[in-house]
Design a protein around this motif. Structure first.
Motif, PDB file in Angstrom:
ATOM      1  N   SER B 435       0.624  -1.369  -0.006  1.00 38.84           N
ATOM      2  CA  SER B 435       0.137  -0.035   0.194  1.00 38.84           C
ATOM      3  C   SER B 435       0.797   1.373  -0.118  1.00 38.84           C
ATOM      4  O   SER B 435       0.266   2.328  -0.413  1.00 38.84           O
ATOM      5  CB  SER B 435      -0.843   0.124   1.296  1.00 38.84           C
ATOM      6  N   LEU B 436       2.280   1.104   0.350  1.00 40.23           N
ATOM      7  CA  LEU B 436       3.039   2.363   0.383  1.00 40.23           C
ATOM      8  C   LEU B 436       3.661   2.431  -1.209  1.00 40.23           C
ATOM      9  O   LEU B 436       4.328   3.312  -1.410  1.00 40.23           O
ATOM     10  CB  LEU B 436       4.173   2.142   1.099  1.00 40.23           C
ATOM     11  N   ALA B 437       3.247   1.733  -2.054  1.00 37.62           N
ATOM     12  CA  ALA B 437       3.656   1.875  -3.574  1.00 37.62           C
ATOM     13  C   ALA B 437       2.625   2.546  -4.204  1.00 37.62           C
ATOM     14  O   ALA B 437       1.595   1.927  -4.407  1.00 37.62           O
ATOM     15  CB  ALA B 437       4.094   0.523  -3.976  1.00 37.62           C
ATOM     16  N   PRO B 438       2.747   3.597  -5.082  1.00 36.15           N
ATOM     17  CA  PRO B 438       1.585   4.289  -5.837  1.00 36.15           C
ATOM     18  C   PRO B 438       1.344   3.388  -6.935  1.00 36.15           C
ATOM     19  O   PRO B 438       0.069   3.386  -7.181  1.00 36.15           O
ATOM     20  CB  PRO B 438       2.488   5.387  -6.444  1.00 36.15           C
ATOM     21  N   ARG B 439       2.057   2.526  -7.652  1.00 34.32           N
ATOM     22  CA  ARG B 439       1.710   1.849  -8.617  1.00 34.32           C
ATOM     23  C   ARG B 439       0.830   0.515  -8.327  1.00 34.32           C
ATOM     24  O   ARG B 439      -0.379   0.385  -8.915  1.00 34.32           O
ATOM     25  CB  ARG B 439       2.986   1.026  -9.459  1.00 34.32           C
ATOM     26  N   ARG B 441      -1.254   0.991  -5.661  1.00 36.19           N
ATOM     27  CA  ARG B 441      -2.631   1.554  -5.269  1.00 36.19           C
ATOM     28  C   ARG B 441      -3.181   1.926  -6.662  1.00 36.19           C
ATOM     29  O   ARG B 441      -4.618   1.707  -6.556  1.00 36.19           O
ATOM     30  CB  ARG B 441      -2.350   2.950  -4.524  1.00 36.19           C
ATOM     31  N   GLN B 442      -2.605   2.235  -7.680  1.00 36.29           N
ATOM     32  CA  GLN B 442      -3.311   2.423  -9.090  1.00 36.29           C
ATOM     33  C   GLN B 442      -3.945   1.159  -9.551  1.00 36.29           C
ATOM     34  O   GLN B 442      -5.189   1.165 -10.000  1.00 36.29           O
ATOM     35  CB  GLN B 442      -2.134   2.967  -9.901  1.00 36.29           C
ATOM     36  N   LYS B 524      12.434   4.052  -5.445  1.00 35.46           N
ATOM     37  CA  LYS B 524      11.775   4.633  -6.742  1.00 35.46           C
ATOM     38  C   LYS B 524      10.430   4.209  -6.586  1.00 35.46           C
ATOM     39  O   LYS B 524       9.459   5.037  -7.159  1.00 35.46           O
ATOM     40  CB  LYS B 524      12.329   4.226  -7.985  1.00 35.46           C
ATOM     41  N   MET B 525      10.287   3.070  -6.210  1.00 40.19           N
ATOM     42  CA  MET B 525       8.740   2.384  -6.325  1.00 40.19           C
ATOM     43  C   MET B 525       7.922   2.588  -5.274  1.00 40.19           C
ATOM     44  O   MET B 525       6.635   2.241  -5.128  1.00 40.19           O
ATOM     45  CB  MET B 525       8.992   1.027  -6.696  1.00 40.19           C
ATOM     46  N   PHE B 526       8.653   2.990  -3.835  1.00 42.11           N
ATOM     47  CA  PHE B 526       7.664   2.989  -2.564  1.00 42.11           C
ATOM     48  C   PHE B 526       7.727   4.525  -2.471  1.00 42.11           C
ATOM     49  O   PHE B 526       8.644   5.321  -2.401  1.00 42.11           O
ATOM     50  CB  PHE B 526       8.355   2.325  -1.635  1.00 42.11           C
ATOM     51  N   ASP B 527       6.737   5.031  -1.787  1.00 41.06           N
ATOM     52  CA  ASP B 527       6.351   6.410  -1.419  1.00 41.06           C
ATOM     53  C   ASP B 527       7.630   6.952  -0.409  1.00 41.06           C
ATOM     54  O   ASP B 527       8.331   6.049   0.422  1.00 41.06           O
ATOM     55  CB  ASP B 527       5.223   6.347  -0.257  1.00 41.06           C
TER      56      ASP B 527
END
Lengths: 528, 528
Positions: B435-439, B441-442, B524-527
């Motif tokens: 859940s900390l990764a924007p991708r 969540r997308q 890069k991949m996590f908030d």
């Protein structure tokens, strides 16, 4: 003809068992692909580090390929050396950190390439895209083939007398044998055709057989070798009835000319490796335009059994499914075995390996000759008429008691025993006319359930008591189910019993002494 | 307590599969008996004659057991030599004509005796009549166990994350996993009890599981090691529900103390072989009063994988049925492998072998420490609360982005990732808070079918692009059938993904570079 002019294998995937179909590729394939990347740091595979293998180096000294195998061990100066190093610095040394690591499940690539060329040059397969996959000897290889193709309760085509270890894998699966009658060359094409043409009548509602198990050179137990013409016939029948042929061929190098009873001690003339290769009967592969032959070859009989190493030659679809099974069942043959045999073959070269095989064949031929001559000279031996190996019309030698005057033998007089001198392998198969044995006649008169079996058991025990050990013929009866356990239930001819002699292990002089003991027991148990 | 004071195994033959029950002994047994007779001439067995093996002699030079494994290869003077001769004249040389011949399917007797004493001394089984049978490594061994016990469509108890190669044998048979939840010690006894107690309710009409597959030391993939108390609990549950435990224990020697994040480079103190043996967590064998444990041990991780050699420890009934399968499936492990490992063990002695194992453990412990320290120092590492390895309540280390001030972390703030430093084996298992990764969540917002799987695949690809190769956690998901392929269908917690790091192969400095690359991708991949 170049390889590319040959057809590719046809699609035979409908032969795969449910188990084989449901195997899935290792997910690690994606990882192997990525491991090729320049500069990648892999923390993916759970490989132990080779610096932590306790082995530094190894050397194995071996015979040169043209060694005199009847002479003493070659002197140190005449031996060749196989070399292994953990981090090779010497040219030609095999890398221990590779062969002792987890390996490709197909087997070491240079060994597979070597065997691919050997197969192409020596066996000349009839289709182009055959593949080589290593296995742990033909017993293990055949087990993998059964799981590849057979469903529980399938019927399996085999020779009328067949190798019991080959049955041991499918009997517990509920499968049953369909024995095909033999003559002096092995499986008879006419009987195969008859069995398949009449299948629906003889086995109403039952699935047709689609797997054949055959030992076409030096058949175990009969010692017969199938010639080219018969192979073509059998292949065509199998193509017509869509049957997969498992060619179990560990004795392929051990092919002998006909035994000449009139010149039993003829000197064996050595051939060059190339002459030897040309002299071999073609493998079933030679006629295999479809890719329906799975050839099982082994180093057990020609290098050493303890290596537990052999290989499949088969079509790519079967090879891929066998590989999936191998990943689960054995991963790879021993790296020591693979490395040592690779080094041996590379050191000898293809021509050297063929020379080795040819010399080995000559040695076993001398043993074959010695056994045949010892038997012939312990009895009155005449050309067989109808009873050789129990097979009407087969060529062979008929045995009467020693001292019998040939002129006194009536045209219809049964011999005590008959045999076809083996043309391959390690075994000689003798059939006995049990009606000439008083004890057998007594058993029949008493209404014994299976007088052939009872008599042969007693005969075998009497031989062992007289210190000669043979293998009972009953071991080689194909398993046809619990309702076909007696001679009469199988519909086998009555009054015939069998023994198998192996001539691979004992020296000729020792075999001759064994035959003397054998003759003594025969003279006691069969009518004078 | 003397061996004889221990109970014998109880009758567990009702666990045998139909296949295993229907195997029959080789008919050659009668022949082997007769071969013992003084003066007998045997023409029974089809053995090639050892004079025709091309090998004369061999030597293998090896490390002494207390070699410094982090140093250079021992000098020639410090090495020990293993010697093999076709007809041994030197004392202590192994006989090539025996190890390269067909052999007893149980394995070489002196090797089995050596391992029996080792098992007795080191693992102290809880019953007296255990047997040792060699196999070709634990993958092959486990395959034989599956055929020994499992029917098609059986359920198999295993850890929540399990070794995929172990599943590859039973998935095509239609079997399904029953995953048992894990904590930092591996399989949880309370969840096992719950699953078995409620079986009739959760699986109405379905056969109860009777086989457990477990890797209790250095579990693959989680790296956990089960302590004594937990083993006792699990054993008692298995005894109560009549379950056979297959203890797959290739990493048994690689047991490490807890990783101390505050002293990550602590010097490893060498133990003597005897201290080392005493330090090991007891095998399940220790508690096995019934003979319901089948222990699978392998030389792959502690000598070399390429030997393809390991052994079963189990009750006599299972050993006899496994032997029947071995006769058909593989006959024996490679004679080269058996002979070389026998010679190595005899040369080192039991105490020497324990010393070797202890030094090897120390070396891998250094690698474990190096990997854990590299991860901890590339992030802000704090003691984990609830999310270590995705397991509530587990001990472990939580990772936040590098430079995060620990004081700024809120009590309920999820870390990017958590891991339990491995206490055994070769693997480290990390769980990520997706859940900390924007991708991620997308993907959830887009209604992706299995956002965890999709995200982790992309994450893995990005790592490979950045030249660091790890193993996707999805490989280790137990197969529960086609209706349980997605995270939600499995009922697994949402928003968690996994990766496995192996620390066995790369040097610590290389792993540190790999972790740097890993950290870059994570950042890069996590908030932030």
């Amino acid at each position: 003809m170049t390889v590319s002019a040959l057809p590719e294998a046809i699609d035979l995937s409908h032969h795969l068992s449910s188990l084989a179909r449901h195997r899935f590729p290792s997910p690690l394939k994606d990882i192997f692909k990525q491991m090729q990347r320049e500069g990648i740091i892999s923390m993916a595979g759970g490989l132990p580090h080779p610096s932590l293998f306790p082995f530094v180096d190894a050397s194995v000294s071996v015979y040169p390929p043209s060694a005199d195998l009847s002479g003493p061990t070659p002197s140190a100066a005449d031996r060749m050396s196989l070399n292994f190093q953990k981090y090779p610095s010497d040219k030609g040394a095999i890398d221990l950190s590779t062969i002792l690591q987890y390996g490709q499940c197909e087997g070491l690539l240079p060994l597979r390439k070597w065997l691919h060329k050997f197969t192409l040059d020596v066996y000349e397969p009839g289709y182009s895209n055959f593949e080589i996959l290593l296995h742990e000897g033909n017993t293990s290889g055949w087990t993998k083939v059964v799981r590849l193709l057979a469903e529980p309760n399938d019927f399996i085509l085999c020779e009328e007398f067949t190798f019991p270890s080959a049955m041991a894998v499918w009997v517990p699966m509920g499968c049953k044998a369909v024995p095909i009658k033999l003559d002096g060359q092995g499986m008879r094409a006419d009987h195969l055709e008859e069995v398949l043409a009449n299948w629906e009548t003889t086995h109403p509602g039952m699935k047709r057989p689609h797997i054949m198990y055959i030992v076409p050179v030096g058949s175990n137990p009969t010692g017969s070798t199938m010639q080219a013409e018969r192979r073509k016939e059998i292949y065509e029948i199998c193509a017509r009835y869509d049957i997969i042929i498992a060619e179990d061929d560990p004795y392929t190098a051990l092919q002998y000319p006909e035994f000449d009873v009139s010149a039993p001690s003829a000197e064996v003339v050595h051939q060059s490796g190339e002459e030897f290769a040309k002299s071999l009967v073609p493998s079933f592969l030679r006629y295999d335009r479809d890719g329906r032959v799975i050839r099982l070859e082994s180093f057990s009989k020609v290098i050493s059994p303890g290596a537990r190493l052999g290989y499949f030659v088969c079509n790519p679809v079967f090879a891929e499914r066998l590989l999936r099974a191998t990943e689960v069942e054995s991963q790879t043959p021993s790296g020591w075995s693979q490395g040592i045999i690779l080094s041996l073959l590379e050191t000898w070269g293809q021509s050297g390996y063929l020379t080795w095989l040819s010399r080995l064949r000559d040695t076993y031929q001398t043993r074959r000759d010695g056994l045949c001559a010892a038997i012939a000279s312990s009895f009155t031996a005449l050309p067989a008429r109808d009873y050789a190996a129990g097979v009407p019309g087969a060529e062979g030698i008929a045995l009467y008691h020693k001292g019998t005057d040939p002129a006194s033998i009536k045209p219809d007089q049964r011999p005590i025993a008959t045999f076809v001198p083996p043309t391959g392998g390690m075994f000689l198969w003798i059939s006995f006319s049990l009606s000439l044995a008083p004890r057998f006649r007594q058993l029949v008169a008493e209404g014994a359930q299976d007088p052939e079996k009872t008599f042969m058991d007693e005969f075998w025990e009497a031989l062992a008591e007289n210190l000669v050990l043979l293998t009972p013929g009953s071991y080689y009866l194909p398993w046809e189910g619990v309702d076909k356990l007696t001679t009469s239930a199988r519909g086998a001819p009555s009054g015939i019993g069998y023994l198998r002699f192996a001539f691979s292990y004992e020296e000729p002089a020792v075999m001759a002494e064994g035959i003397k003991r054998f003759q003594q027991v025969v003279s006691k148990m069969f009518d004078a």
